[in-house]
Enzyme design. Structure first.
Site, mmCIF file in Angstrom:
data_model
loop_
_atom_site.group_PDB
_atom_site.id
_atom_site.type_symbol
_atom_site.label_atom_id
_atom_site.label_comp_id
_atom_site.label_asym_id
_atom_site.label_seq_id
_atom_site.Cartn_x
_atom_site.Cartn_y
_atom_site.Cartn_z
ATOM 1 N N ARG A 1 5.119 38.732 6.868
ATOM 2 C CA ARG A 1 6.144 39.420 6.067
ATOM 3 C C ARG A 1 5.940 40.933 5.932
ATOM 4 O O ARG A 1 6.910 41.678 6.018
ATOM 5 C CB ARG A 1 6.275 38.757 4.691
ATOM 6 C CG ARG A 1 6.703 37.300 4.809
ATOM 7 C CD ARG A 1 6.895 36.640 3.452
ATOM 8 N NE ARG A 1 8.125 37.050 2.820
ATOM 9 C CZ ARG A 1 8.206 37.806 1.744
ATOM 10 N NH1 ARG A 1 7.123 38.244 1.141
ATOM 11 N NH2 ARG A 1 9.379 38.124 1.245
ATOM 12 N N TYR B 1 7.790 31.733 2.946
ATOM 13 C CA TYR B 1 7.909 32.432 4.236
ATOM 14 C C TYR B 1 6.575 33.014 4.702
ATOM 15 O O TYR B 1 6.525 34.072 5.323
ATOM 16 C CB TYR B 1 8.994 33.525 4.161
ATOM 17 C CG TYR B 1 10.295 32.965 3.644
ATOM 18 C CD1 TYR B 1 11.069 32.135 4.451
ATOM 19 C CD2 TYR B 1 10.717 33.202 2.342
ATOM 20 C CE1 TYR B 1 12.236 31.571 3.971
ATOM 21 C CE2 TYR B 1 11.885 32.637 1.848
ATOM 22 C CZ TYR B 1 12.636 31.825 2.667
ATOM 23 O OH TYR B 1 13.787 31.260 2.188
ATOM 24 N N GLY C 1 18.911 33.232 -3.455
ATOM 25 C CA GLY C 1 18.799 34.683 -3.454
ATOM 26 C C GLY C 1 18.145 35.214 -4.702
ATOM 27 O O GLY C 1 18.152 36.413 -4.949
ATOM 28 N N TYR D 1 9.221 42.541 7.436
ATOM 29 C CA TYR D 1 10.192 43.077 6.473
ATOM 30 C C TYR D 1 9.652 44.243 5.659
ATOM 31 O O TYR D 1 10.338 44.697 4.745
ATOM 32 C CB TYR D 1 10.548 42.018 5.411
ATOM 33 C CG TYR D 1 10.989 40.669 5.851
ATOM 34 C CD1 TYR D 1 12.019 40.512 6.776
ATOM 35 C CD2 TYR D 1 10.433 39.529 5.279
ATOM 36 C CE1 TYR D 1 12.451 39.245 7.123
ATOM 37 C CE2 TYR D 1 10.868 38.263 5.625
ATOM 38 C CZ TYR D 1 11.876 38.128 6.552
ATOM 39 O OH TYR D 1 12.306 36.885 6.877
ATOM 40 N N CYS E 1 -4.153 42.412 18.019
ATOM 41 C CA CYS E 1 -4.302 43.610 18.825
ATOM 42 C C CYS E 1 -2.982 44.353 18.994
ATOM 43 O O CYS E 1 -2.441 44.461 20.106
ATOM 44 C CB CYS E 1 -4.959 43.267 20.152
ATOM 45 S SG CYS E 1 -6.667 42.775 19.849
ATOM 46 N N GLU E 2 -2.437 44.792 17.903
ATOM 47 C CA GLU E 2 -1.355 45.765 17.796
ATOM 48 C C GLU E 2 -1.268 46.073 16.308
ATOM 49 O O GLU E 2 -1.997 45.474 15.526
ATOM 50 C CB GLU E 2 -0.036 45.232 18.361
ATOM 51 C CG GLU E 2 0.470 43.964 17.725
ATOM 52 C CD GLU E 2 1.679 43.401 18.499
ATOM 53 O OE1 GLU E 2 2.777 43.868 18.248
ATOM 54 O OE2 GLU E 2 1.481 42.502 19.340
ATOM 55 N N GLU F 1 20.096 26.400 -4.050
ATOM 56 C CA GLU F 1 19.112 26.042 -3.026
ATOM 57 C C GLU F 1 18.033 27.112 -2.923
ATOM 58 O O GLU F 1 17.944 27.819 -1.924
ATOM 59 C CB GLU F 1 19.811 25.810 -1.685
ATOM 60 C CG GLU F 1 20.897 26.814 -1.416
ATOM 61 C CD GLU F 1 21.794 26.436 -0.255
ATOM 62 O OE1 GLU F 1 22.168 25.265 -0.139
ATOM 63 O OE2 GLU F 1 22.108 27.351 0.522
ATOM 64 N N PRO F 2 17.202 27.212 -3.947
ATOM 65 C CA PRO F 2 16.173 28.241 -3.950
ATOM 66 C C PRO F 2 14.975 27.887 -3.083
ATOM 67 O O PRO F 2 14.548 26.719 -3.038
ATOM 68 C CB PRO F 2 15.750 28.297 -5.423
ATOM 69 C CG PRO F 2 16.042 26.943 -5.953
ATOM 70 C CD PRO F 2 17.191 26.390 -5.170
ATOM 71 N N GLY F 3 14.456 28.887 -2.380
ATOM 72 C CA GLY F 3 13.193 28.723 -1.674
ATOM 73 C C GLY F 3 12.144 29.549 -2.401
ATOM 74 O O GLY F 3 11.296 29.040 -3.132
HETATM 75 C C1 PLP Z 1 16.938 30.690 3.384
HETATM 76 C C2 PLP Z 1 17.996 30.028 2.675
HETATM 77 C C3 PLP Z 1 17.873 29.731 1.311
HETATM 78 C C4 PLP Z 1 16.677 30.128 0.478
HETATM 79 O O1 PLP Z 1 16.665 31.491 0.170
HETATM 80 P P1 PLP Z 1 15.554 32.087 -0.809
HETATM 81 O O2 PLP Z 1 15.801 33.538 -0.839
HETATM 82 O O3 PLP Z 1 14.215 31.742 -0.260
HETATM 83 O O4 PLP Z 1 15.728 31.446 -2.132
HETATM 84 C C5 PLP Z 1 18.913 29.042 0.729
HETATM 85 N N1 PLP Z 1 20.009 28.668 1.432
HETATM 86 C C6 PLP Z 1 20.160 28.935 2.729
HETATM 87 C C7 PLP Z 1 21.374 28.480 3.442
HETATM 88 C C8 PLP Z 1 19.171 29.631 3.401
HETATM 89 O O5 PLP Z 1 19.334 29.906 4.695
#
Ligand code: PLP
Length: 409
Positions: A298, A356, A218, A302, A328-329, A259-261
């Site tokens: 995105r 994403y 997050g 969002y 086409c929208e 667990e960062p994305g």
């Molecule tokens: C999507 C997700 C993340 C990654 O979130 P980010 O905002 O991209 O860092 C981590 N853990 C879980 C379980 C998720 O579903």
């Protein structure tokens, strides 16, 4: 990386194109591990769903990362990328018992987020270690689509159901080795995060055999100059202190997981597209590009902001544009943006295109998906070929209507 390199890559690999700067991914990874360097056991599990290219996964593996996965297919990608099963955690939501069993059989750490599956799994596989996902009911994020810890969220086992949860664990004799939360994206306020962490510590003290506590992700990243972002360094200081004192109370060292994305890959990504048409209407100038929300959804999904610049005319006089796609929208990347004067054929660059973006791309409008390039040591490496029409048609079954027997009269 330099914008001139991006322009060269668009020439070399064509457009539209995704480019990922490996050095930026590494810098973000190191920033996080440095912020938490005083924790005895730290584990970063990269969230595969943000950007799931196998070469990106392999790069993160070299840095020492583990993986956070949400589907068995993501687990398979991780194994293909060379991750040991123990370096992968699987945090699905609403998947079948069969899929969870299949993943557990691979030796991957499973994380269960509802009491029904927990009870079924515990009854069948009491000796398989299981992590539980807790919902602390803390509203941490800004956007309700990506904030998942609040009271009416479908994610996690409510903290208020702890007595029921403990009864299941006792009755099945199952082994809970981890406790987890993920309150959603865009955490601005570190205090809110620390508050949720306290709830997790309290929950953790109910279990005697924990190996790790997983604080999810997050982290908010900046999208514009001077944008607010999670102060990872301050979070590192405060959470480390609290985590280490909790480990003392608990009686042994636990591993702290994140667990960062987005934090790892968002800013590393650039999306490049060519301007097909500049269209002056009575109120607006539209710049129409050779892409759409099929490639980068995105903004439409969002309302996300992606900074847009004109790589072909960086010093040009700034004008106002609405940058739109060819779907086409309604398909708007940005309205009323100040961008250096755009001519047809120019290459536009979208920032924060690592997380994403490609992973949410589709073939809508029967368009092919772009190529992906990893920028590493001063060179662009192709890590996904541009799709062709063959990819669009591959799984379609073309019925021969002459061979279909006519209905009997
Ligand atoms: C999507 C997700 C993340 C990654 O979130 P980010 O905002 O991209 O860092 C981590 N853990 C879980 C379980 C998720 O579903």
């Amino acid at each position: 990386m330099e914008t001139t390199h991006l322009l060269q890559l668009a020439e070399e690999f064509g457009s539209p194109l995704y480019v990922y700067d490996a050095a930026k991914i590494e810098a973000q990874y190191n920033r996080l591990t440095t912020a938490f360097s005083k924790v005895n056991g730290l584990r970063i599990n990269y969230a595969v769903k943000a950007l799931s290219n196998i070469s990106v996964l392999k790069f993160l593996k070299q840095l020492g990362s583990g993986l956070d996965t949400v589907s068995i297919q993501e687990v398979q990608l991780g194994l293909m990328a060379g991750y040991a099963p123990e370096k992968i955690i699987y945090t699905p939501n609403g998947v079948s018992m069969e899929e969870i069993e299949e993943v557990a059989a691979l030796g991957v750490q499973i994380n269960i987020d509802n009491l029904s599956i927990l009870e079924q799994f515990g009854a069948k596989h009491p000796s398989t270690p299981v992590c539980i996902r807790i919902n602390p009911h803390v509203m941490a994020g800004g956007n309700s689509n990506i904030s998942v810890g609040h009271i009416d969220s479908k994610f996690g086992i409510s903290i208020h159901q702890m007595p029921h949860l403990l009864r299941i664990v006792e009755n099945t004799g199952m082994h809970i080795n981890g406790i987890h939360m993920h309150t959603g994206s865009d955490i601005l306020d570190i205090e809110v995060f620390l508050y949720a962490a306290e709830i997790l510590f309290k929950a953790a003290s109910n279990f005697k055999e924990l190996d790790f506590i997983d604080f999810g992700s997050g982290f908010k990243v900046p999208y514009k100059k001077d944008d607010i972002q999670t102060n990872v360094e301050e979070l590192g200081k405060k959470l480390t202190k609290r985590f280490n004192s909790f480990c003392k109370e608990y009686g042994r060292d636990l591993t702290l997981c994140f667990e960062p994305g987005k934090f790892l890959v968002s800013e590393a990504g650039y999306f490049l597209a060519r301007v097909n048409v500049v269209k002056q209407t009575t109120s607006t100038v539209f710049a129409g590009i050779d892409s759409g929300f099929n490639h980068l959804i995105r903004p439409m999904l969002y309302g996300s902001y992606h900074h847009i610049e004109n790589l072909s005319n960086p010093k040009g006089k700034e004008r106002f544009y609405s940058v739109v796609g060819y779907i086409c929208e309604t398909d708007t990347f940005g309205s009323n943006r100040r961008i250096a004067e755009i001519k047809e054929g120019d290459i536009l660059c979208f920032r924060n295109a690592g997380a994403y973006c490609f992973s949410m791309a589709s073939n809508y409008n029967s368009r092919t998906r772009p190529a992906e390039v990893l920028w590493l040591n001063g060179k662009g490496h192709l890590i996904r070929e541009r799709e062709t029409f063959d990819d669009i048609i591959r799984r379609q079954v073309v019925l021969d209507f002459d061979a279909v027997p006519a209905l009997a009269e």
